[in-house]
Design a protein around this motif. Structure first.
Motif, PDB file in Angstrom:
ATOM      1  N   SER A 140       0.843  -1.203   0.000  1.00 13.89           N
ATOM      2  CA  SER A 140       0.000   0.000   0.000  1.00 13.89           C
ATOM      3  C   SER A 140       0.873   1.247   0.000  1.00 13.89           C
ATOM      4  O   SER A 140       2.064   1.188   0.325  1.00 13.89           O
ATOM      5  N   SER A 261       1.323   6.194  -3.883  1.00 11.93           N
ATOM      6  CA  SER A 261       0.258   5.237  -3.647  1.00 11.93           C
ATOM      7  C   SER A 261      -0.178   4.765  -5.026  1.00 11.93           C
ATOM      8  O   SER A 261      -0.854   5.487  -5.756  1.00 11.93           O
ATOM      9  N   THR A 263      -2.308   2.764  -5.739  1.00 12.31           N
ATOM     10  CA  THR A 263      -3.759   2.616  -5.743  1.00 12.31           C
ATOM     11  C   THR A 263      -4.416   3.673  -6.616  1.00 12.31           C
ATOM     12  O   THR A 263      -5.474   3.428  -7.207  1.00 12.31           O
ATOM     13  N   LYS A 264      -3.793   4.833  -6.709  1.00 15.63           N
ATOM     14  CA  LYS A 264      -4.418   5.984  -7.360  1.00 15.63           C
ATOM     15  C   LYS A 264      -4.157   5.986  -8.869  1.00 15.63           C
ATOM     16  O   LYS A 264      -4.617   5.109  -9.574  1.00 15.63           O
ATOM     17  N   ASN A 270      -9.438   1.883  -9.516  1.00 15.22           N
ATOM     18  CA  ASN A 270     -10.153   1.801  -8.235  1.00 15.22           C
ATOM     19  C   ASN A 270     -10.444   0.354  -7.825  1.00 15.22           C
ATOM     20  O   ASN A 270     -11.492   0.070  -7.234  1.00 15.22           O
ATOM     21  N   ILE A 273      -4.933  -2.181  -4.370  1.00 14.33           N
ATOM     22  CA  ILE A 273      -4.165  -1.357  -3.430  1.00 14.33           C
ATOM     23  C   ILE A 273      -2.692  -1.714  -3.561  1.00 14.33           C
ATOM     24  O   ILE A 273      -2.322  -2.890  -3.617  1.00 14.33           O
ATOM     25  N   SER A 391     -10.952   8.362  -2.234  1.00 11.86           N
ATOM     26  CA  SER A 391      -9.809   7.997  -3.064  1.00 11.86           C
ATOM     27  C   SER A 391      -9.745   8.961  -4.234  1.00 11.86           C
ATOM     28  O   SER A 391     -10.537   9.903  -4.315  1.00 11.86           O
TER      29      SER A 391
END
Length: 447
Positions: A140, A261, A263-264, A270, A273, A391
């Protein structure tokens, strides 16, 4: 395309176990195994690696089956069987030509190597994007920050950070680092005098900040700050999540480390992670050693999903840059919007810095509705296209009110860091600008 042929029932007569015998032949084209191997290495599909094993096993079993003479394959002549055997033999030869590809009976070392295929491919791509010597991917973005701080800041050290920062990172610094005797100076993002004072009066190990920052999108002059830090023997680590490596390459401007990150923007869908740290090999290697001891490992499927997202990273970010700039310009002129925070606007306090070190201004626009807590909450409820979630950076637009999302539990903290009740963070997705604008307009008209 692979063909599947099944043997007659009689072929299983001598098998008391009930399992399929070597007569069950899965025939693959000659280059199939090599192509799959290359594909799996590039895309890190654990499914792809399994396909290689299956192809290698079936082809080799097929060679054994045909070596004894006539074919057991239903509906095929002996000539067809011979051709099939030749094809299978060629495929087996291809397997043998792949370095270290003893796929039928892999060694423990080979299995371990394959387990790392995903992260290895991912890290090489990220290093190329950030122009870094080395990269390590972890579970993460928050863990990336923790691993970096735990590795590079010694017990009894001192760090500098900024007021505008991901809240959980700040909480970790305030609550966990003091247990190791680490002290901290917090400055406002644009206060270079305060940074110089901290460097002059403390034995600073590291300056860690975001640029652009969360949620006000303040920008730090990376080249200036890196010179200030290096003159005092301190390292500079930039969290570049809000920029993405498409818009900003902090390492080329003098930063020692870059954190994301994943994740982004990097993954961008979306649905996964992850995080990463890029920089000089000397520093990343230290983080990697810590990471291997503590854990926080990125699983192979997450590696695959992030690699998939990186294929469209430049397309998505360019679209989000364009739409976000138009949205910021539109919102700045709207009578029901009190203030807009976006580094692409001339009204932004660090617009000149953003222009000098970024090629695009990102897909997040923060703004304050001309109203109170309730009217802002109602506005978010009225929008139809963006998801209400904490997010950003994905294909879908996301909107949130920090006062009831990230800072829901502390009005005192909101007051300290300027998080007003009417503040909104709007992450632009890849939807059409006119659709998003019309949705925002209809929601504003209802408050």
């Amino acid at each position: 395309m692979a063909t599947v042929s099944f043997s007659s029932p009689a072929s299983f007569a001598g098998d008391n176990s009930g399992a399929l015998t070597s007569a069950t032949i899965l025939r693959f084209p000659p280059n199939f195994v090599r192509q799959l191997s290359t594909k799996a290495r590039r895309n890190c599909s654990n499914i792809g690696v399994a396909q290689i094993v299956a192809a290698a096993w079936s082809d080799r079993r097929a060679v054994t089956s045909h070596s004894g003479g006539g074919s057991r394959v239903r509906g095929t002549s002996s000539h067809a069987a011979a051709a099939s055997a030749a094809t299978s033999a060629a495929a087996a030869a291809e397997v043998g030509a792949i370095p270290n590809a003893k796929l039928a009976q892999p060694s423990a070392a080979a299995l371990a190597e394959r387990a790392l295929l995903g992260s290895d491919a991912l890290e090489k791509k990220m290093s190329a994007l950030e122009k870094a010597e080395s990269t390590v991917f972890v579970a993460s973005g928050m863990y990336a920050s923790v691993a970096m701080l735990s590795t590079l800041v010694p017990a009894g050290g001192h760090i500098v950070t900024t007021t505008d920062l991901y809240r959980k990172t700040r909480i970790y610094m305030e609550t966990e680092l003091p247990k190791r005797g680490i002290t901290m100076t917090v400055i406002r993002p644009a206060d270079m005098d305060a940074l110089q004072d901290a460097l002059d009066n403390n034995n600073v190990s590291l300056f860690f900040t975001e640029t652009p920052t969360n949620p006000f999108l303040r920008c730090i002059d990376i080249e200036l700050v890196s010179n200030m830090c290096h003159n005092k023997g301190a390292l500079l680590c930039i969290d570049s999540t809000f920029a993405s490596p498409i818009n900003q390459k902090a390492l080329t401007l003098g930063a020692d480390m870059v954190v994301h990150s994943a994740t982004k923007y990097i993954a961008g869908h979306n649905d996964v992670i992850g995080g990463c740290i890029s920089g000089r090999d000397e520093l990343v290697s230290k983080v990697r050693i810590y990471h291997h001891v503590v854990g926080g490992v990125l699983n192979p499927n997450a590696s695959y999903l992030i690699l998939r997202g990186m294929k469209t990273l430049h397309l998505r970010v360019q679209c989000q840059n364009s739409t976000a700039l138009r949205m910021a310009q539109f919102l700045e002129e709207h009578p029901k919007i009190a203030r807009v925070y976006y580094p692409g606007l001339p009204s932004h306090p660090e617009h000149h810095i953003a222009k000098s070190q970024m090629t695009g201004f990102g897909g997040v626009v923060s703004f304050e509705v001309d109203g109170d807590f309730d009217s802002t909450r109602k506005f978010i409820d009225y929008v139809k296209i963006p998801y209400h979630a904490p997010s950003f950076g994905g294909c879908e637009s996301i909107i949130d009110q920090p006062a009831i999302m990230s800072y829901w539990d502390s009005k005192e903290q909101r007051d300290i860091y300027g998080i007003k009740d009417n503040l909104i963070r709007f992450s632009i997705g890849v939807e059409d600008f006119e659709d998003l604008k019309n949705d925002i307009v209809q929601a504003l008209n209802k408050i």
